[in-house]
Design an enzyme around this catalytic site. Structure first.
Site, short mmCIF file in Angstrom:
data_model
loop_
_atom_site.label_atom_id
_atom_site.label_comp_id
_atom_site.label_asym_id
_atom_site.label_seq_id
_atom_site.Cartn_x
_atom_site.Cartn_y
_atom_site.Cartn_z
N LYS A 123 0.73 -1.16 0.07
CA LYS A 123 -0.05 0.03 -0.16
C LYS A 123 1.14 1.40 -0.11
CE LYS A 123 -1.94 1.91 3.44
NZ LYS A 123 -2.78 2.26 4.88
N ARG A 147 -9.64 -0.65 8.05
CA ARG A 147 -8.45 -1.59 8.50
C ARG A 147 -7.98 -1.18 9.78
NH1 ARG A 147 -3.72 1.29 9.16
NH2 ARG A 147 -2.26 0.64 7.46
N GLN A 155 -11.23 9.43 11.01
CA GLN A 155 -11.40 8.01 11.36
C GLN A 155 -12.03 7.92 12.75
OE1 GLN A 155 -7.50 5.77 11.99
NE2 GLN A 155 -6.51 7.30 10.36
N GLY A 178 -3.33 7.11 17.38
CA GLY A 178 -2.81 8.38 16.65
C GLY A 178 -1.46 8.37 16.16
N ASP A 216 1.80 7.44 14.90
CA ASP A 216 2.41 6.73 13.44
C ASP A 216 3.70 7.42 12.98
OD1 ASP A 216 1.19 8.87 12.38
OD2 ASP A 216 -0.36 7.72 10.90
N LYS A 266 5.36 11.89 17.46
CA LYS A 266 3.83 11.85 18.07
C LYS A 266 3.62 11.25 19.44
CE LYS A 266 1.18 12.13 13.65
NZ LYS A 266 0.12 11.77 12.80
#
Length: 310
Positions: free
Chosen positions: A67, A111, A139, A223, A225, A229
């Site tokens: 992806k 997903r 999301q 959150g 990723d 963060k």
């Protein structure tokens, strides 16, 4: 090569069947019949977006694939494109022949929500009824609705930095689920009152102090990723049972990048699903799942979309 467009993917892949597809793919990895390959994730030199590639293979489908896509925060404000843009390519693992190109904006959302629901089903207390969420972005709705499919949720508390967005989310969810009480709440009440807490923000600093989180709570940290963060207090991680989807990603991109995971304080959710690791061990135990997203999730839902459009 076949093309599965965004409309077809959304029609074919529901949160319900995405949850089962992701759970099966997670077990495949734990049992050695699926693999995730190294990840590429980089901020673009232009500063306009973050681009990544996640790839892997699933023996059960004889597929290898990737992806590609990422996050362009200016899209929604200046065009009809969403900020998240993704496309999945599937190949025959035996020959390398390209099989399909699958538009994956909805599939990425599904997903991700599915992984959260799998963790909730495996790790939260079965009698959990109160759900809280910090974050009201694209999301948030799917995260809430996926949780509803695996637990008997009776009340949902929503907190977001913008009241308008939080109220809009509460309104659309109330219309879709009139049997469930859905309210906009203060951040502290959302954390303290929730059996299950979902954090799904782009935060780079802890969202609440550790003493707000009650004993027995399950937290899905969705959150973080990207390096830098953070949503949860480091001190809270030290007082909780920790679970991850990918150890390297959690340590470098995810919520666990500020702690030492070498001590064995964290376990693979995938191993829990395969019966190789222990999940929740008591009612009072706090569990935290750090979701960074792995390639087999993307391949599994893309294959599901492909199979349903034959």
């Amino acid at each position: 090569m076949r093309l599965v467009n965004e409309t077809q993917a959304r029609t074919c892949v529901t949160l319900e069947n995405a949850i089962e597809a992701v759970a099966a793919a997670f077990r495949d990895v734990a049992e050695g019949s699926a693999r995730n390959l190294p990840v590429v994730r980089e901020r673009l030199a232009s500063g306009l977006g973050t681009f990544g590639v996640k790839s892997g293979e699933i023996d059960r489908f004889a597929l290898v694939g990737l992806k590609a896509g990422g996050y362009w925060p200016g899209n929604a404000a200046k065009s009809d494109l969403t900020n998240h843009q993704s496309t999945t390519l599937l190949f025959d693992a035996a020959s390398g022949k390209a099989l399909a190109c699958v538009e994956a904006n909805w599939l990425t959302e599904a997903r991700t929500a599915a992984a959260g629901a799998v963790a909730i089903r495996a790790l939260s207390r079965p009698n959990s009824t109160d759900l809280g969420i910090l974050g009201t972005g694209m999301q948030a709705r799917s995260q809430i609705e996926a949780a509803m499919t695996v637990r008997n949720i009776k009340k949902v508390r929503i907190w977001g930095p913008e009241d308008r967005q939080a109220n809009a989310l509460a309104e659309v969810l109330s219309e879709a689920h009139p049997q469930i009480e859905i309210i906009v709440a203060e951040r502290e009440d959302t954390v303290r009152s929730s059996d299950i807490l979902i954090t799904v923000t782009p935060s780079q600093a802890e969202l609440f102090p550790e003493d707000w989180s009650p004993a027995g709570q399950h937290i899905n940290a969705m959150g973080a990723d990207t390096a830098g963060k953070q949503e949860l207090p480091v001190s809270l991680l030290a007082r909780s049972r920790l679970f991850y989807d990918d150890l390297v990603q959690s340590a470098t991109l995810g919520e666990f990048q500020r702690i030492d995971l070498k001590s064995g304080t964290a376990s693979s959710l995938l191993d829990v699903l395969a019966g190789k690791a222990v999940g929740r061990e008591s009612e009072d135990e706090r569990t935290i799942f750090d979701s960074t997203g792995i390639a087999v999730q993307d391949l599994a839902v893309a294959q599901l979309a492909l199979s349903e459009t034959v």
